[in-house]
Design a protein around this motif. Sequence first.
Motif, mmCIF file in Angstrom:
data_model
loop_
_atom_site.group_PDB
_atom_site.id
_atom_site.type_symbol
_atom_site.label_atom_id
_atom_site.label_comp_id
_atom_site.label_asym_id
_atom_site.label_seq_id
_atom_site.Cartn_x
_atom_site.Cartn_y
_atom_site.Cartn_z
ATOM 1 N N THR A 86 31.824 40.081 46.672
ATOM 2 C CA THR A 86 32.158 38.806 46.041
ATOM 3 C C THR A 86 32.885 39.047 44.722
ATOM 4 N N MET A 87 32.425 40.028 43.960
ATOM 5 C CA MET A 87 33.089 40.369 42.699
ATOM 6 C C MET A 87 34.505 40.895 42.952
ATOM 7 N N VAL A 88 34.665 41.757 43.954
ATOM 8 C CA VAL A 88 35.987 42.293 44.295
ATOM 9 C C VAL A 88 36.911 41.161 44.741
ATOM 10 N N ASP A 89 36.395 40.255 45.566
ATOM 11 C CA ASP A 89 37.186 39.101 45.994
ATOM 12 C C ASP A 89 37.675 38.299 44.793
ATOM 13 N N GLN A 90 36.783 38.042 43.852
ATOM 14 C CA GLN A 90 37.154 37.235 42.686
ATOM 15 C C GLN A 90 38.189 37.957 41.825
ATOM 16 N N ARG A 91 37.984 39.245 41.605
ATOM 17 C CA ARG A 91 38.958 40.008 40.812
ATOM 18 C C ARG A 91 40.328 40.016 41.488
ATOM 19 N N SER A 92 40.331 40.216 42.799
ATOM 20 C CA SER A 92 41.596 40.235 43.542
ATOM 21 C C SER A 92 42.275 38.875 43.491
ATOM 22 N N ALA A 93 41.487 37.811 43.657
ATOM 23 C CA ALA A 93 42.044 36.451 43.603
ATOM 24 C C ALA A 93 42.624 36.157 42.226
ATOM 25 N N ASP A 94 41.931 36.585 41.182
ATOM 26 C CA ASP A 94 42.429 36.372 39.816
ATOM 27 C C ASP A 94 43.751 37.100 39.604
#
Length: 144
Positions: A86-94
């Motif tokens: 979830t953290m990786v997804d958020q960082r990638s989306a940002d």
Amino acid sequence: MLALQRSDAWLDLDLTLPQLRVLFAVRRRTGCTVSELAQTLGRRLAATSALANRLVRAGLLRRVSDQDDRRRIRLELSDKAEQMLTMVDQRSADRFAAILGRMSTQGRAALADALSELIELVSSDLLEDLAPGADPNRTEKGFP
């Protein structure tokens, strides 16, 4: 995964890219067996099994007995792994949002049009694949 390969969103996780790919694959196909995972990733069974073993030891994957067949072992993400992804997804989306923000208005409009067309084509293919008697060898122009 394409975004991850060009991003530093996962670099501080102490995971290799193949390990991260395994976690994302298990997330998509929760409850898959190691054999199914190997097929999904296009890797040899022995290599996939070794990766899964390392992730189990690290507390990122769990082995769970299949309720219908106790001999069959399925893989699931641990809560720790789900939080990491979830953290990786958020960082990638940002990061992706920041890149899109630098695109011109015309570039974003062209991308939106192209993605809309792609989504329509993929959706159409999926619906046809679900149709009774659908032939997996069919192409847009007929059969190869």
